[in-house]
Design an enzyme around this catalytic site. Structure first.
Site, PDB file in Angstrom:
ATOM      1  N   CYS A 114       0.817  -1.227   0.000  1.00 18.04           N
ATOM      2  CA  CYS A 114       0.000   0.000   0.000  1.00 18.04           C
ATOM      3  C   CYS A 114       0.847   1.272   0.000  1.00 18.04           C
ATOM      4  CB  CYS A 114      -0.929  -0.006   1.205  1.00 18.04           C
ATOM      5  SG  CYS A 114      -1.914  -1.501   1.269  1.00 18.04           S
ATOM      6  N   HIS A 162      -3.750   6.406   2.471  1.00 19.61           N
ATOM      7  CA  HIS A 162      -4.098   5.136   1.834  1.00 19.61           C
ATOM      8  C   HIS A 162      -5.457   4.702   2.382  1.00 19.61           C
ATOM      9  CE1 HIS A 162      -4.412   1.118   0.597  1.00 19.61           C
ATOM     10  NE2 HIS A 162      -4.201   0.622   1.800  1.00 19.61           N
ATOM     11  N   ASN A 202     -10.339  -1.006  -0.670  1.00 22.91           N
ATOM     12  CA  ASN A 202      -8.888  -0.867  -0.526  1.00 22.91           C
ATOM     13  C   ASN A 202      -8.234  -1.291  -1.843  1.00 22.91           C
ATOM     14  OD1 ASN A 202      -6.161  -1.290   0.007  1.00 22.91           O
ATOM     15  ND2 ASN A 202      -6.497  -2.156   2.043  1.00 22.91           N
TER      16      ASN A 202
HETATM   17  O1  UT7 Z   1      -4.134  -2.105   3.221  1.00 26.45           O
HETATM   18  C1  UT7 Z   1      -3.409  -2.040   4.422  1.00 26.45           C
HETATM   19  C2  UT7 Z   1      -3.586  -3.185   5.281  1.00 26.45           C
HETATM   20  N1  UT7 Z   1      -4.933  -3.603   5.578  1.00 26.45           N
HETATM   21  C3  UT7 Z   1      -5.608  -3.054   6.590  1.00 26.45           C
HETATM   22  O2  UT7 Z   1      -5.245  -2.052   7.130  1.00 26.45           O
HETATM   23  C4  UT7 Z   1      -6.835  -3.807   7.095  1.00 26.45           C
HETATM   24  C5  UT7 Z   1      -6.834  -3.772   8.599  1.00 26.45           C
HETATM   25  N2  UT7 Z   1      -7.883  -4.534   9.236  1.00 26.45           N
HETATM   26  C6  UT7 Z   1      -9.201  -4.218   9.161  1.00 26.45           C
HETATM   27  O3  UT7 Z   1      -9.608  -3.337   8.433  1.00 26.45           O
HETATM   28  C7  UT7 Z   1     -10.153  -4.939  10.087  1.00 26.45           C
HETATM   29  O4  UT7 Z   1      -9.410  -5.712  11.003  1.00 26.45           O
HETATM   30  C8  UT7 Z   1     -11.155  -5.851   9.334  1.00 26.45           C
HETATM   31  C9  UT7 Z   1     -12.154  -5.016   8.581  1.00 26.45           C
HETATM   32  C10 UT7 Z   1     -10.435  -6.800   8.406  1.00 26.45           C
HETATM   33  C11 UT7 Z   1     -11.931  -6.671  10.370  1.00 26.45           C
HETATM   34  O5  UT7 Z   1     -12.605  -5.802  11.283  1.00 26.45           O
HETATM   35  P1  UT7 Z   1     -12.452  -5.999  12.862  1.00 26.45           P
HETATM   36  O6  UT7 Z   1     -13.316  -5.011  13.493  1.00 26.45           O
HETATM   37  O7  UT7 Z   1     -10.981  -5.964  13.187  1.00 26.45           O
HETATM   38  O8  UT7 Z   1     -13.043  -7.434  13.064  1.00 26.45           O
HETATM   39  P2  UT7 Z   1     -12.348  -8.702  13.748  1.00 26.45           P
HETATM   40  O9  UT7 Z   1     -11.372  -9.329  12.838  1.00 26.45           O
HETATM   41  O10 UT7 Z   1     -11.921  -8.321  15.139  1.00 26.45           O
HETATM   42  O11 UT7 Z   1     -13.602  -9.676  13.870  1.00 26.45           O
HETATM   43  C12 UT7 Z   1     -14.734  -9.339  14.707  1.00 26.45           C
HETATM   44  C13 UT7 Z   1     -15.834 -10.356  14.431  1.00 26.45           C
HETATM   45  C14 UT7 Z   1     -15.320 -11.795  14.437  1.00 26.45           C
HETATM   46  O12 UT7 Z   1     -16.338 -12.605  15.011  1.00 26.45           O
HETATM   47  P3  UT7 Z   1     -16.236 -13.103  16.534  1.00 26.45           P
HETATM   48  O13 UT7 Z   1     -14.931 -13.851  16.639  1.00 26.45           O
HETATM   49  O14 UT7 Z   1     -16.241 -11.839  17.351  1.00 26.45           O
HETATM   50  O15 UT7 Z   1     -17.455 -13.944  16.705  1.00 26.45           O
HETATM   51  C15 UT7 Z   1     -15.192 -12.137  12.976  1.00 26.45           C
HETATM   52  O16 UT7 Z   1     -15.341 -13.517  12.716  1.00 26.45           O
HETATM   53  O17 UT7 Z   1     -16.373 -10.130  13.131  1.00 26.45           O
HETATM   54  C16 UT7 Z   1     -16.361 -11.358  12.390  1.00 26.45           C
HETATM   55  N3  UT7 Z   1     -16.211 -11.035  10.973  1.00 26.45           N
HETATM   56  C17 UT7 Z   1     -17.269 -10.768  10.187  1.00 26.45           C
HETATM   57  N4  UT7 Z   1     -18.583 -10.722  10.436  1.00 26.45           N
HETATM   58  C18 UT7 Z   1     -19.387 -10.392   9.400  1.00 26.45           C
HETATM   59  C19 UT7 Z   1     -15.074 -10.930  10.264  1.00 26.45           C
HETATM   60  N5  UT7 Z   1     -15.367 -10.602   8.985  1.00 26.45           N
HETATM   61  C20 UT7 Z   1     -16.707 -10.489   8.916  1.00 26.45           C
HETATM   62  C21 UT7 Z   1     -17.609 -10.154   7.889  1.00 26.45           C
HETATM   63  N6  UT7 Z   1     -18.927 -10.114   8.163  1.00 26.45           N
HETATM   64  N7  UT7 Z   1     -17.189  -9.840   6.629  1.00 26.45           N
END
Ligand code: UT7
Length: 330
Positions: A115, A257, A287
């Site tokens: 990125c 970004h 992204n």
């Molecule tokens: O380009 C540069 C690098 N990339 C980034 O900067 C991306 C950085 N990361 C993120 O943007 C976020 O971490 C994500 C958008 C990928 C995920 O969001 P989050 O708020 O960090 O969610 P999480 O991974 O902590 O997951 C929370 C919950 C989990 O369920 P449990 O374990 O709490 O029951 C996941 O399984 O959300 C669940 N989950 C979803 N639920 C519905 C993960 N993806 C999804 C989804 N829909 N698409």
């Protein structure tokens, strides 16, 4: 560091027509429009169609940038493409672009810094202008993220989109005019495998096993990446402004970004910037890795958010880790 007198003489972007909405993802994986909006800010992303690829999108964005600069392709002295989704292993995507736009036999190559790639490429290109070797360099960020996205992995597939942005950077002799006021580039490789594509390279060549295990797609420890991204974004912005002696109030716009709207908002709040000074297009584009800032710069210029004399701060954090900033007077 000394400022580098270089001028952004043209910009362009290209987005494929095809769109994937959050509703489309509800049919693909276990997710909801509400979850995606609340956790990422994204509502849709553009996806390359048949016949579209990193080089074709890069060439379209480049044609737009050249037209904007009023230059012929034969006036370009060097082409750099920042991408992590190259046309193929080799030759470089830049070589395909050079042929497609009809540039001369000028040096053309890719760089890979995820990125942060576009800022890396911009700063690299600027060096060749500053030492008076070249007059115009074409710098492109282009990504077909959809081709390395695992549409069975709900935690990452909802994030990524495709697109390209290009800039013509030109030499300038006016020390009080357009310039790169300050810049920073960093990498820290200890966490390379937190966000990567494990297979398909020399470390783990493609095999039936790698395809079966879906190792040729993006693997991301999202929550960990998120935490570091928030911290590094704020850190690099604050250091850049402090070292340059520029206050947040002096910025016309910040183009970060586009990784996650929450990451962008936390940096904006820390800086105390009003919403209109923080560029975002993640809502409509997702992204797009190295393409996001390049597309943002074009949009800001074409919509009048950036005009001559304005100061813009571009900042990125991504896989590697890599992170970078460029503070530019237009
Ligand atoms: O380009 C540069 C690098 N990339 C980034 O900067 C991306 C950085 N990361 C993120 O943007 C976020 O971490 C994500 C958008 C990928 C995920 O969001 P989050 O708020 O960090 O969610 P999480 O991974 O902590 O997951 C929370 C919950 C989990 O369920 P449990 O374990 O709490 O029951 C996941 O399984 O959300 C669940 N989950 C979803 N639920 C519905 C993960 N993806 C999804 C989804 N829909 N698409």
């Amino acid at each position: 560091m000394h400022s580098m007198p270089v001028k952004i003489s043209g910009t362009g972007r290209f987005l494929p027509e095809k769109i994937l909405t959050n509703q489309d993802f509800e049919a693909l994986v276990s997710t909801t429009d509400q979850w995606i909006r609340e956790r990422t800010g994204i509502t849709q992303r553009h996806i390359a169609g048949e016949g579209e690829s990193t080089a074709t999108m890069a060439a379209e964005a480049s044609r737009n940038a050249l037209a904007d600069a009023g230059l012929k392709p034969t006036e370009i002295d060097m082409i750099i493409v920042a991408t992590i989704t190259p046309e193929c292993f080799f030759p470089s995507t830049a070589c395909f672009v050079q042929d497609s736009i009809g540039a001369n036999s000028v040096p053309s190559f890719d760089i890979s810094a995820a990125c942060s790639g576009y800022i890396y490429a911009l700063l690299l290109g600027a060096q060749f202008l500053q030492n008076e070797q070249y007059r115009h360099v074409l710098i492109i960020g282009s990504e077909t993220m959809s081709r390395i996205t695992d549409y069975q992995d709900r935690s990452s597939c909802i994030l990524f989109g495709d697109g390209a942005g290009a800039v013509v950077l030109s030499a300038s002799k006016d020390p009080t005019g357009p310039c790169i006021i300050h810049s920073k580039m960093h990498a820290s490789g200890a966490n390379s495998t937190m966000l990567w594509v494990p297979a398909g390279g020399s470390r783990l060549p493609t095999s039936e096993m790698t395809v079966r295990e879906r190792l040729h797609y993006i693997k991301m420890q999202g929550r960990e990446v998120y935490k570091v991204a928030v911290k590094k974004n704020i850190e690099v912005i604050e250091r850049t402004l402090a070292e340059a002696g520029v206050s947040p109030e002096e910025l016309a716009v910040v183009i970060p970004h586009q990784s996650n709207l929450r990451i962008i908002d936390s940096a904006r709040e820390k800086l105390g910037l009003p919403k209109e000074k923080m560029f975002t297009n993640i809502q409509n584009c997702g992204n797009t890795s190295a393409a996001s800032i390049a597309m943002g710069l074009d949009e800001c210029r074409k919509t009048g958010r950036l005009t001559a004399g304005d100061i813009v701060l571009m900042v990125a954090f991504g896989a590697g880790w890599t992170w970078a900033s460029a503070l530019i007077r237009m």
